[in-house]
Design a protein around this motif. Structure first.
Motif, PDB file in Angstrom:
ATOM      1  N   LEU A   6       0.824  -1.201   0.000  1.00 51.15           N
ATOM      2  CA  LEU A   6       0.000   0.000   0.000  1.00 51.15           C
ATOM      3  C   LEU A   6       0.866   1.263   0.000  1.00 51.15           C
ATOM      4  CD1 LEU A   6      -2.833   1.334   0.238  1.00 51.15           C
ATOM      5  CD2 LEU A   6      -2.522   1.244   2.721  1.00 51.15           C
ATOM      6  N   CYS A   7       1.866   1.297   0.873  1.00 54.51           N
ATOM      7  CA  CYS A   7       2.723   2.483   0.957  1.00 54.51           C
ATOM      8  C   CYS A   7       3.479   2.715  -0.343  1.00 54.51           C
ATOM      9  CB  CYS A   7       3.705   2.344   2.121  1.00 54.51           C
ATOM     10  SG  CYS A   7       2.934   2.371   3.752  1.00 54.51           S
ATOM     11  N   TYR A   8       3.999   1.655  -0.920  1.00 50.18           N
ATOM     12  CA  TYR A   8       4.746   1.776  -2.175  1.00 50.18           C
ATOM     13  C   TYR A   8       3.852   2.276  -3.302  1.00 50.18           C
ATOM     14  CZ  TYR A   8       7.405   0.317  -6.316  1.00 50.18           C
ATOM     15  OH  TYR A   8       8.059   0.291  -7.521  1.00 50.18           O
TER      16      TYR A   8
ATOM     17  N   PRO B 230      10.116  -1.980  -2.804  1.00 52.95           N
ATOM     18  CA  PRO B 230       8.956  -2.870  -2.802  1.00 52.95           C
ATOM     19  C   PRO B 230       9.302  -4.296  -2.398  1.00 52.95           C
ATOM     20  CG  PRO B 230       9.761  -2.612  -5.034  1.00 52.95           C
ATOM     21  CD  PRO B 230      10.605  -1.710  -4.171  1.00 52.95           C
ATOM     22  N   ASP B 231      10.574  -4.558  -2.145  1.00 51.38           N
ATOM     23  CA  ASP B 231      11.016  -5.929  -1.905  1.00 51.38           C
ATOM     24  C   ASP B 231      11.308  -6.248  -0.439  1.00 51.38           C
ATOM     25  OD1 ASP B 231      10.962  -6.513  -4.692  1.00 51.38           O
ATOM     26  OD2 ASP B 231      12.862  -5.431  -4.912  1.00 51.38           O
ATOM     27  N   TYR B 232      11.247  -5.224   0.430  1.00 54.44           N
ATOM     28  CA  TYR B 232      11.540  -5.437   1.853  1.00 54.44           C
ATOM     29  C   TYR B 232      10.420  -4.840   2.698  1.00 54.44           C
ATOM     30  CZ  TYR B 232      16.156  -6.446  -0.026  1.00 54.44           C
ATOM     31  OH  TYR B 232      17.185  -6.977  -0.753  1.00 54.44           O
ATOM     32  N   PRO B 233      10.075  -5.481   3.811  1.00 52.64           N
ATOM     33  CA  PRO B 233       8.985  -4.976   4.661  1.00 52.64           C
ATOM     34  C   PRO B 233       9.262  -3.549   5.139  1.00 52.64           C
ATOM     35  CG  PRO B 233       9.606  -7.194   5.310  1.00 52.64           C
ATOM     36  CD  PRO B 233      10.646  -6.738   4.335  1.00 52.64           C
ATOM     37  N   PHE B 234       8.226  -2.737   5.084  1.00 58.58           N
ATOM     38  CA  PHE B 234       8.330  -1.356   5.552  1.00 58.58           C
ATOM     39  C   PHE B 234       7.726  -1.274   6.950  1.00 58.58           C
ATOM     40  CE2 PHE B 234       6.646   3.157   5.401  1.00 58.58           C
ATOM     41  CZ  PHE B 234       7.893   3.746   5.564  1.00 58.58           C
TER      42      PHE B 234
ATOM     43  N   THR C 146      -5.711  -1.549  -6.285  1.00 63.10           N
ATOM     44  CA  THR C 146      -4.584  -0.836  -5.676  1.00 63.10           C
ATOM     45  C   THR C 146      -5.024   0.367  -4.847  1.00 63.10           C
ATOM     46  OG1 THR C 146      -4.358   0.387  -7.755  1.00 63.10           O
ATOM     47  CG2 THR C 146      -2.933  -1.528  -7.453  1.00 63.10           C
ATOM     48  N   GLU C 147      -6.326   0.639  -4.754  1.00 62.96           N
ATOM     49  CA  GLU C 147      -6.785   1.857  -4.091  1.00 62.96           C
ATOM     50  C   GLU C 147      -6.763   1.762  -2.572  1.00 62.96           C
ATOM     51  OE1 GLU C 147     -10.344   3.630  -5.642  1.00 62.96           O
ATOM     52  OE2 GLU C 147      -9.816   3.161  -7.718  1.00 62.96           O
ATOM     53  N   ALA C 148      -6.776   0.561  -2.044  1.00 57.97           N
ATOM     54  CA  ALA C 148      -6.757   0.379  -0.579  1.00 57.97           C
ATOM     55  C   ALA C 148      -6.056  -0.928  -0.261  1.00 57.97           C
ATOM     56  CB  ALA C 148      -8.184   0.380  -0.018  1.00 57.97           C
TER      57      ALA C 148
END
Length: 393
Positions: free
Chosen positions: A218-220, A228-232, A371-373
Motif C-alpha cells: 500500500l505504501c509503495y 517494494p522488496d523489503y517490509p516497511f 490498488t486503491e486500498a
C-alpha cells in the motif's frame, strides 16, 4: 445486445471479423466512421477505419492465438471498443485545424463499462476490458516513467500489474499501433516490446508484483520512496475503516447492517438528511459535516463505516487520502447490481434522487482498482452471497 450475442461475434484466431454485424450489435460504433483523426498519427483515416485495422491486427496476433476463450473475448472487445469515446471527445482547433481527442481513453472505459454492464458481461471480463481501455496507450511511452509523479517505468509496471494482465495490455498496444498508418510506427512498436521485456524481467508480465506484506504494498503504490522488496516498518496504526462504494440502491446500507452492525456510520447522505438538504443541494455543507464526524472518530482511533457512492476515482481518492493521512486501515467494499434492480429499488426508497439522476451518475462510474486500498472487495449482483476478492500477490 447480450453477452451471448457478443460471444458469437468473437473472431477465431487468424479469421476475419464481421464489422458489419458488430456495428449492428453495437450501434455506437457507427459514429466512429464520421469521426476524423489527426492525419499525423492516423493517416489511415477515420476512427472506424482505424478500429477495423486494430481488431484485425489483434485477431492475427500471437497473444490472441495462445489465449483462452475468455481471454480472447477480453482482447477482442478491448480492441473493438478502445476508441469508442472518440466521437464524444473530438475537438478541432478552429485556427490550425488540428484534431485531438483528449481524455478519450478514460471516457472510453466508462462508455464501455455501461455498454458491457447492460449486456450482462461477467464482471471480471468487463473490468479487464475497461482497465485495458483506460491505459491502452500507456505502453507507447511508459519507458519514460510517470512525469507527474517522477516515478520510473518499473513503478508503473509494478502498479499496473496489480490492476490488470500486462501481457494483454501489451497485445492491445501492439494492435493499436499495427492498425494505423504512422511514420514512426516501428519505433513505437520497439518501445512496446521493451515495455513487455521490462515487465517480464520484473516478474509482472503475467502476474502481479510480489510484495512482502500488504502494508508495504500500500505504501509503495501510494508513492512512498521505499523498496517494494523489503517490509516497511509501520510506526503507528489508526482506525479500522470500511469504505462503501457503489451506485445508489446497490445495497450498501443493507450490507453495513449485516456485516458491520453497531459501528458508527459516516454518510454524506445521512449528513444531508440531518441538515435538511435535498439530494444534489449544497453538497459542500453535507460533506463538511461528514468529514468533521469522521475526523473525531479517526482521532480516537475508533472503527467506523464510511458509506457513500464514491463512483469516481477522483472522489474516492479524496476520501481515501483523508483516511490514510490518519493512518487508517481501510477496507474498500464495492457493491454492484443490475441496472433494472437499481431502478426498481430506487423507486421504492424514500429519497429525492430520481432514476434520471442515477442515469446521469453512470457517466462518472469508475469501479475501484485493487490498488486503491489495502483490501478491496467486490460484491456483484443481488443473489451473490460470496465476495469476489482480488487475490493477494
Amino acid at each position: 445486445m447480450t453477452y451471448q450475442e457478443m460471444q458469437k461475434l468473437v473472431a477465431d484466431p487468424g479469421q476475419a471479423h464481421d464489422m458489419k454485424a458488430l456495428i449492428e450489435l453495437i450501434p455506437a460504433l457507427a459514429l466512429l466512421e464520421a469521426t476524423p483523426q489527426d492525419p499525423v498519427y492516423h493517416a489511415e483515416g477515420n476512427v472506424l477505419a482505424h478500429t477495423d485495422l486494430v481488431v484485425g491486427a489483434m485477431v492475427n496476433g500471437q497473444d490472441y492465438r495462445s489465449a483462452t476463450e475468455n481471454e480472447r473475448f477480453v482482447l477482442f472487445y478491448a480492441a473493438l471498443l478502445h476508441d469508442i469515446a472518440k466521437p464524444s471527445t473530438t475537438v478541432i482547433d478552429p485556427v490550425t485545424g488540428k484534431i485531438g481527442q483528449p481524455g478519450h481513453s478514460r471516457r472510453g472505459a466508462i462508455d464501455a463499462r455501461i455498454l458491457l454492464w447492460r449486456a450482462g458481461v461477467p464482471f471480471e471480463l468487463r473490468e479487464e476490458i475497461c482497465r485495458i481501455i483506460t491505459v491502452h496507450q500507456l505502453p507507447f511511452f511508459a519507458l519514460n516513467g510517470d512525469k507527474r509523479s517522477g516515478k520510473p517505468a518499473e513503478f508503473l509496471i509494478h502498479k499496473l500489474s496489480c490492476e490488470q494482465q500486462l501481457w494483454m495490455l501489451c497485445a492491445m498496444a501492439v494492435a493499436d499501433m499495427e492498425g494505423r498508418v504512422y511514420h514512426d510506427k516501428q519505433n513505437v512498436l520497439a518501445d512496446i516490446e521493451l515495455f513487455r521485456m521490462l515487465a517480464e524481467e520484473e516478474g509482472c508480465l503475467r502476474s502481479a508484483k510480489q510484495f512482502p506484506d500488504t502494508y508495504t504494498k500500500l505504501c509503495y503504490l501510494r508513492g512512498a520512496s521505499i523498496s517494494p522488496d523489503y517490509p516497511f516498518f509501520r510506526e503507528r496504526t489508526g482506525s479500522q475503516v470500511t469504505v462503501m462504494c457503489g451506485m445508489p440502491a446497490s445495497g450498501k446500507n443493507h450490507w453495513v447492517s449485516h456485516h458491520r452492525p453497531g459501528l458508527p456510520v459516516v454518510s454524506i447522505d445521512d449528513a444531508r438528511d440531518e441538515l435538511g438538504l435535498r439530494y444534489g443541494k449544497n453538497n459542500g455543507a453535507a460533506a463538511h459535516y461528514a468529514y468533521d464526524k469522521a475526523r473525531e472518530l479517526l482521532r480516537r482511533q475508533e472503527p467506523f463505516v464510511w458509506n457513500t457512492t464514491l463512483l469516481s476515482s477522483q472522489m474516492r481518492a479524496q476520501t481515501l487520502d483523508f483516511l490514510h493521512d490518519y493512518h487508517a486501515d481501510v477496507q474498500l467494499v464495492y457493491l454492484e447490481q443490475p441496472e433494472k434492480v437499481i431502478y426498481q429499488r430506487n423507486n421504492q426508497r424514500d429519497t429525492s434522487l430520481k432514476n434520471e439522476g442515477i442515469r446521469d451518475m453512470l457517466f462518472k462510474w469508475e469501479v475501484p482498482l485493487p490498488t486503491e486500498a489495502a483490501s478491496v472487495e467486490y460484491r456483484i449482483n443481488e443473489n451473490s452471497r460470496k465476495p469476489i476478492c482480488e487475490p493477494e500477490p
